[in-house]
Design a protein around this motif. Structure first.
Motif, PDB file in Angstrom:
ATOM      1  N   TYR A  25     -34.516   4.084 -22.622  1.00 39.19           N
ATOM      2  CA  TYR A  25     -34.707   4.632 -21.278  1.00 39.19           C
ATOM      3  C   TYR A  25     -33.746   3.943 -20.308  1.00 39.19           C
ATOM      4  O   TYR A  25     -33.612   2.717 -20.312  1.00 39.19           O
ATOM      5  CB  TYR A  25     -36.147   4.404 -20.814  1.00 39.19           C
ATOM      6  N   GLN A  26     -33.077   4.740 -19.508  1.00 35.95           N
ATOM      7  CA  GLN A  26     -32.220   4.188 -18.456  1.00 35.95           C
ATOM      8  C   GLN A  26     -32.234   5.164 -17.281  1.00 35.95           C
ATOM      9  O   GLN A  26     -31.776   6.300 -17.403  1.00 35.95           O
ATOM     10  CB  GLN A  26     -30.793   3.982 -18.960  1.00 35.95           C
ATOM     11  N   MET A  38     -31.142   7.593 -21.484  1.00 32.53           N
ATOM     12  CA  MET A  38     -31.461   8.666 -20.539  1.00 32.53           C
ATOM     13  C   MET A  38     -32.819   8.388 -19.916  1.00 32.53           C
ATOM     14  O   MET A  38     -33.586   7.572 -20.427  1.00 32.53           O
ATOM     15  CB  MET A  38     -31.438  10.025 -21.234  1.00 32.53           C
ATOM     16  N   ASP A  39     -33.116   9.067 -18.815  1.00 32.50           N
ATOM     17  CA  ASP A  39     -34.436   8.901 -18.207  1.00 32.50           C
ATOM     18  C   ASP A  39     -35.322  10.094 -18.559  1.00 32.50           C
ATOM     19  O   ASP A  39     -34.933  10.970 -19.331  1.00 32.50           O
ATOM     20  CB  ASP A  39     -34.322   8.692 -16.690  1.00 32.50           C
ATOM     21  N   CYS A  40     -36.532  10.134 -17.998  1.00 38.65           N
ATOM     22  CA  CYS A  40     -37.525  11.119 -18.445  1.00 38.65           C
ATOM     23  C   CYS A  40     -37.095  12.555 -18.184  1.00 38.65           C
ATOM     24  O   CYS A  40     -37.223  13.419 -19.058  1.00 38.65           O
ATOM     25  CB  CYS A  40     -38.880  10.835 -17.812  1.00 38.65           C
ATOM     26  N   SER A  41     -36.564  12.835 -17.007  1.00 35.79           N
ATOM     27  CA  SER A  41     -36.194  14.217 -16.685  1.00 35.79           C
ATOM     28  C   SER A  41     -34.928  14.647 -17.420  1.00 35.79           C
ATOM     29  O   SER A  41     -34.777  15.816 -17.784  1.00 35.79           O
ATOM     30  CB  SER A  41     -36.014  14.393 -15.173  1.00 35.79           C
ATOM     31  N   THR A  90     -46.143   7.192 -10.626  1.00 36.80           N
ATOM     32  CA  THR A  90     -46.089   6.201 -11.707  1.00 36.80           C
ATOM     33  C   THR A  90     -45.193   5.020 -11.336  1.00 36.80           C
ATOM     34  O   THR A  90     -45.185   4.010 -12.030  1.00 36.80           O
ATOM     35  CB  THR A  90     -45.580   6.842 -13.007  1.00 36.80           C
ATOM     36  N   TYR A  91     -44.442   5.176 -10.259  1.00 40.46           N
ATOM     37  CA  TYR A  91     -43.684   4.069  -9.674  1.00 40.46           C
ATOM     38  C   TYR A  91     -43.465   4.406  -8.205  1.00 40.46           C
ATOM     39  O   TYR A  91     -43.694   5.537  -7.764  1.00 40.46           O
ATOM     40  CB  TYR A  91     -42.349   3.830 -10.397  1.00 40.46           C
ATOM     41  N   TRP A 114     -41.063   3.924 -19.805  1.00 46.25           N
ATOM     42  CA  TRP A 114     -40.913   2.490 -19.910  1.00 46.25           C
ATOM     43  C   TRP A 114     -39.554   2.123 -20.497  1.00 46.25           C
ATOM     44  O   TRP A 114     -38.553   2.200 -19.821  1.00 46.25           O
ATOM     45  CB  TRP A 114     -42.049   1.874 -20.722  1.00 46.25           C
ATOM     46  N   LYS A 115     -39.485   1.803 -21.768  1.00 43.17           N
ATOM     47  CA  LYS A 115     -38.223   1.309 -22.316  1.00 43.17           C
ATOM     48  C   LYS A 115     -37.513   2.303 -23.218  1.00 43.17           C
ATOM     49  O   LYS A 115     -36.339   2.115 -23.536  1.00 43.17           O
ATOM     50  CB  LYS A 115     -38.463   0.015 -23.091  1.00 43.17           C
ATOM     51  N   LYS A 116     -38.196   3.376 -23.662  1.00 39.77           N
ATOM     52  CA  LYS A 116     -37.588   4.239 -24.670  1.00 39.77           C
ATOM     53  C   LYS A 116     -38.334   5.564 -24.774  1.00 39.77           C
ATOM     54  O   LYS A 116     -39.418   5.733 -24.223  1.00 39.77           O
ATOM     55  CB  LYS A 116     -37.619   3.536 -26.034  1.00 39.77           C
ATOM     56  N   VAL A 117     -37.733   6.506 -25.507  1.00 42.97           N
ATOM     57  CA  VAL A 117     -38.419   7.752 -25.842  1.00 42.97           C
ATOM     58  C   VAL A 117     -39.470   7.415 -26.886  1.00 42.97           C
ATOM     59  O   VAL A 117     -39.161   6.798 -27.917  1.00 42.97           O
ATOM     60  CB  VAL A 117     -37.441   8.808 -26.395  1.00 42.97           C
ATOM     61  N   GLN A 118     -40.704   7.815 -26.608  1.00 48.05           N
ATOM     62  CA  GLN A 118     -41.792   7.448 -27.509  1.00 48.05           C
ATOM     63  C   GLN A 118     -42.951   8.431 -27.388  1.00 48.05           C
ATOM     64  O   GLN A 118     -43.028   9.212 -26.446  1.00 48.05           O
ATOM     65  CB  GLN A 118     -42.277   6.039 -27.193  1.00 48.05           C
TER      66      GLN A 118
END
Length: 255
Positions: A25-26, A38-41, A90-91, A114-118
């Protein structure tokens, strides 16, 4: 095209999304392949672009697309596999909508969080931040099964090639040990060592004979493997494993 996206189509997109598990995640990054941050979106945008459904870049703008199509629900019980779930606060942000994920099954979702795709359980935390569900059937007319299948196979091959490359590194390391120590081994082990190296090259035709690199790290891995394998070997093989293990440990001053 169809007016509804079938369960098989939904499972295909989930399989595509799962290829990205462990991708870092970045926030704000715009990569598109597994392993590229990449980020969530962005994760959501990339997955759906691969099936010909074009979504906006941010979760707020993606949310607006579904509002414009009147295709959303505030009831978590309405969610189906492959629908999107939006979360709020969430933030700390000027926008209420701050996270998005793809619903799976067993009360789970997949997202870049958080830190990764999961894969995450929709536990008390996520339910506490739940906002809306986006119902993807509103984009069914844009969905392309042939493109989805093509891109799944394309990305899976990229990932398989990466894994194969990592496997080749390990195979090459073992072959390096087998070939570079051949003359150093007691005679009774030379044929066994040469035969195993030959088998590996047959199984992995791209493996090559490396220049002898008397790497302590590689040898340590081999003796560790022998110690582990001995536990599961036949009785007549256990003695061979132990003898070779002891020989290598002594010769190269290993642990």
């Amino acid at each position: 095209m169809a007016n509804q996206i079938t369960i098989q189509d939904r499972e295909l997109i989930l399989n595509l999304a799962k290829l990205y598990i462990e991708t870092l995640y970045q926030f704000g990054w715009n990569w598109e392949l597994p392993g590229e941050p990449m980020d969530c979106s962005r994760f959501i945008q990339v997955i759906f672009a691969n099936v010909w459904i074009n979504l906006e870049r941010t979760s707020v703008l993606q949310w607006a697309q579904f509002v414009a199509n009147n295709s959303f629900s505030g009831n978590l019980a309405d969610v189906e596999i492959w629908d999107l779930i939006f979360f709020k606060n969430t933030y700390e942000s000027e926008n209420e909508i701050t996270h998005v994920g793809i619903f799976m099954w067993n009360n789970e979702m997949i997202s870049a969080s958080w830190k990764k795709v999961q894969i995450s359980k929709l536990d008390k935390y996520w339910k506490g931040h739940f906002k809306w569900i986006w119902l993807l059937d509103c984009f069914a007319k844009n969905y392309s099964k042939s493109l989805a299948t093509k891109n799944y196979n394309r990305i899976k091959k990229i990932e398989d090639d990466k894994k194969y490359a990592e496997t080749l590194k390990a195979v090459n390391a073992v072959i390096a040990v087998l070939t570079s120590t051949w003359w150093d081994l007691p005679e009774k082990y030379q044929a066994m060592s040469a035969d195993y190296a030959k088998q590996l090259r047959t199984q992995y035709p791209e493996a090559r004979k490396l220049e002898p690199e008397q790497s302590k790290k590689v040898y340590q891995s081999v003796v560790d493997m022998l110690s582990y394998a001995r536990k599961f070997a036949w009785t007549d093989e256990q003695q061979k494993y132990s003898e070779l293990n002891q020989y290598l440990r002594k010769k190269f001053s290993l642990k």
